[in-house]
Enzyme design. Structure first.
Site, PDB file in Angstrom:
ATOM      1  CD1 TRP A  32      54.757 -39.686 -93.411  1.00 36.67           C
ATOM      2  CD2 TRP A  32      54.529 -37.539 -92.868  1.00 36.67           C
ATOM      3  NE1 TRP A  32      56.011 -39.183 -93.159  1.00 36.67           N
ATOM      4  CE2 TRP A  32      55.899 -37.868 -92.808  1.00 36.67           C
ATOM      5  CE3 TRP A  32      54.138 -36.233 -92.562  1.00 36.67           C
ATOM      6  CZ2 TRP A  32      56.889 -36.941 -92.475  1.00 36.67           C
ATOM      7  CZ3 TRP A  32      55.110 -35.300 -92.222  1.00 36.67           C
ATOM      8  CH2 TRP A  32      56.472 -35.667 -92.180  1.00 36.67           C
ATOM      9  CG  ASN A  33      54.446 -34.408 -97.119  1.00 29.97           C
ATOM     10  OD1 ASN A  33      53.994 -35.401 -97.689  1.00 29.97           O
ATOM     11  ND2 ASN A  33      55.232 -33.548 -97.735  1.00 29.97           N
ATOM     12  N   PRO A  51      47.717 -45.311 -98.450  1.00 26.22           N
ATOM     13  CG  PRO A  51      46.141 -44.670 -96.836  1.00 26.22           C
ATOM     14  CD  PRO A  51      46.442 -45.745 -97.858  1.00 26.22           C
ATOM     15  CB  ALA A  52      51.487 -42.093 -94.927  1.00 28.87           C
ATOM     16  N   GLY A  75      57.433 -40.015-102.110  1.00 30.64           N
ATOM     17  CA  GLY A  75      58.131 -40.379-100.882  1.00 30.64           C
ATOM     18  C   GLY A  75      59.624 -40.170-101.024  1.00 30.64           C
ATOM     19  CB  SER A  76      62.393 -41.308 -98.891  1.00 30.85           C
ATOM     20  OG  SER A  76      62.334 -42.728 -98.938  1.00 30.85           O
ATOM     21  CD  GLU A 104      57.304 -35.317-104.988  1.00 31.31           C
ATOM     22  OE1 GLU A 104      58.441 -35.199-104.467  1.00 31.31           O
ATOM     23  OE2 GLU A 104      56.254 -35.177-104.372  1.00 31.31           O
ATOM     24  CG  LEU A 105      61.807 -40.464-106.124  1.00 35.73           C
ATOM     25  CD1 LEU A 105      62.991 -41.238-106.677  1.00 35.73           C
ATOM     26  CD2 LEU A 105      60.842 -41.394-105.409  1.00 35.73           C
ATOM     27  CB  CYS A 115      58.659 -32.735-101.374  1.00 42.11           C
ATOM     28  SG  CYS A 115      57.173 -32.357-102.328  1.00 42.11           S
ATOM     29  CD  GLU A 167      63.232 -33.849 -98.857  1.00 42.19           C
ATOM     30  OE1 GLU A 167      62.226 -33.235 -99.254  1.00 42.19           O
ATOM     31  OE2 GLU A 167      63.429 -35.053 -99.084  1.00 42.19           O
ATOM     32  CD  GLU A 181      51.927 -37.333-108.854  1.00 44.18           C
ATOM     33  OE1 GLU A 181      51.457 -38.455-108.644  1.00 44.18           O
ATOM     34  OE2 GLU A 181      52.256 -36.547-107.953  1.00 44.18           O
TER      35      GLU A 181
END
Length: 480
Positions: free
Chosen positions: A150-151, A175-176, A227-228, A249-250, A283, A382, A459
């Site tokens: 969502w960010n 999507p979120a 995401g996480s 991508e965590l 992130c 984080e 990416e």
């Protein structure tokens, strides 16, 4: 002004007849913007079937046709920038200037991938005997399940869509739940640009209803997730039964190293701009600032003065430099991390509270903490919060050791005037991205991604498109 979005399946906007209702809330006002009836089994099955048909249409399109459609998507995004940016601000809270910048760079992903679509080169070489020929071909991996956070909802979705479409894949995008309308508007740009029905599908709803059945579907060949780490680990386990390709991508916990020969004012300016962008919910945000003791006092003063100048408020208001956090949960996390650090001896240089006069909205002041002890939670979790944590170090070696002392390995930053130190530190840092006297580490032409528990795969750039291709070796002989 705000219209509740619906799902997009097989080229048509499709509302679910029944199911759980997802409210969409403006984080600056806590007002309900609208709602979405979440996707259920019928929508998931329809999207999968549509993607199978769309894949056949899209992979058959010539690279030049794919390039034309991708470039037109970017053009439409620029044409509709104000609509997309306003939706982004309403749903996520970031200032309109940041929202416009996100739309602009997202359109660049489509531009870049439009060129890459025409550069998916194969290879041909002579075989080992007369009349023998070896060929290496690159073909679309198939249906992609794209899962975004969502960010940076538009940017993250654009990265995945542009690269997958350039490779000739079909996409099911989930999507979120916090930011569905801006993604629906992005998908409309793809459709209006000429992406064939079924090649891009949008499902809004819970992971249990959407992700779980699609993870089990053999027709879904690749997962691209942002995401996480916790959710990424779950997806890796779920992917095993059908052996899906993965790009993960965590998240990160980026070190920001300021050595004693750095331009302190420049480092402070970049630190404040980068740390408080999107209220720290980034992130790649610098979350552990390791500053050499000879310049520590000057750096603390510089970042404090710049932070105090930031205006906090609704992202639609003129002059606002930082909006609210996206959810009440994020604000509570900020408060917990600051309270923990202060209880353990950190010094509060500014911020550390909810802004006076902003009774509604998930606001928290941009905060600077100094002398943060090693035991503070903010140095190990984080933060995803507008909280700067400054730690003094003796030299570059101590900074590197501290920087590498986590399982995160996404972004990292170094400020120095020395080319020798730059080479030494950048080689030693365990991260997929390194910014030297800059924080610009995410561009459409560059490979974006992390190492260790920040994930794998890339990416962006030529490497990013390759993540969506299968390589086939063909040995031909005896043909006329």
């Amino acid at each position: 002004m705000y219209q509740s979005p619906v799902h997009f399946i097989d080229g048509v906007e499709t509302a679910a007849a029944d199911g759980p209702v997802i409210p969409v809330v403006n984080p600056a006002t806590e007002e309900r913007l609208g709602e979405v009836v979440a996707a259920g089994p019928a929508q998931v099955a329809a999207a999968l079937q549509a993607a199978e048909r769309g894949l056949q249409r899209w992979r058959a399109a010539s690279p030049w046709e794919r390039a034309r459609v991708l470039r037109e998507t970017g053009r439409l995004m620029r044409e509709r920038e104000e609509e997309l940016a306003l939706l982004l601000t309403l749903e996520v809270g970031k200032p309109l200037a940041e929202a416009r910048a996100e739309v602009a760079v997202s359109a660049e992903h489509f531009d870049w991938c439009a060129d890459e679509a025409r550069r998916i080169y194969g290879l041909s070489l002579d075989g080992r005997s007369e009349g023998s020929r070896f060929e290496v071909r690159h073909e679309p991996v198939g249906i992609v399940l794209a899962l975004t956070a969502w960010n940076f909802p538009i940017n993250l979705a654009s990265r995945k869509l542009a690269m997958a479409l350039a490779a000739g894949c079909a996409v099911i995008l989930r999507p979120a739940e916090e930011a569905p309308a801006c993604i629906a508007a992005l998908v409309r740009c793809c459709h209006d640009a000429g992406v064939p029905a079924g090649a891009v599908n949008l499902l809004i709803g819970s992971p249990e209803a959407i992700v779980t059945p699609l993870m089990a579907a053999p027709a879904v060949r690749k997962i691209s997730f942002t995401g996480s780490t916790r959710v990424g680990q779950l997806l890796i386990r779920q992917s095993a039964d059908t052996v899906k390709r993965l790009t993960m991508e965590l998240g990160g916990h980026a070190p920001f190293i300021v050595l004693d020969d750095a331009d302190v004012e420049e480092a402070a300016a970049v630190a404040v701009q980068t740390k408080f962008r999107n209220a720290g919910q980034v992130c790649t945000s610098p979350s552990r600032l390791f500053v050499a003791r000879p310049v520590l006092e000057a750096f603390e003063h510089a970042v404090t003065q710049r932070t105090l100048q930031l205006k906090v408020g609704d992202g639609r208001s003129p002059g606002v430099g930082m909006g609210p956090l996206a959810t009440e949960r994020q604000r509570a996390r900020s408060e917990r991390l600051v309270a923990d650090a202060l209880a353990q001896g950190a010094r509060l240089l500014c911020g550390g509270r909810r802004p006076p006069g902003l009774e509604c909205g998930y606001f928290y002041e941009p905060t600077v903490l100094a002398g943060v002890p090693d035991t503070a939670a903010i140095l190990h979790e984080e933060p995803f919060a507008p909280v700067m944590a400054i730690v003094p170090v003796a030299d570059a070696d101590e900074a590197v050791a501290r920087a590498n002392a986590t399982e995160a390995g996404l972004a990292s930053y170094l400020f120095t005037r020395s080319a020798e130190r730059s080479d030494h530190v950048s080689n030693a840092l365990e991260a997929g991205l390194v910014g030297i006297n800059t924080a610009a580490v995410a561009t459409p032409e560059g490979p974006f991604g992390g190492i260790k528990q920040s994930g794998f795969g890339r990416e962006g750039g030529e490497i990013g498109v390759r993540e969506y291709l299968n390589t086939k070796f063909v040995h031909r002989r005896g043909l006329k």
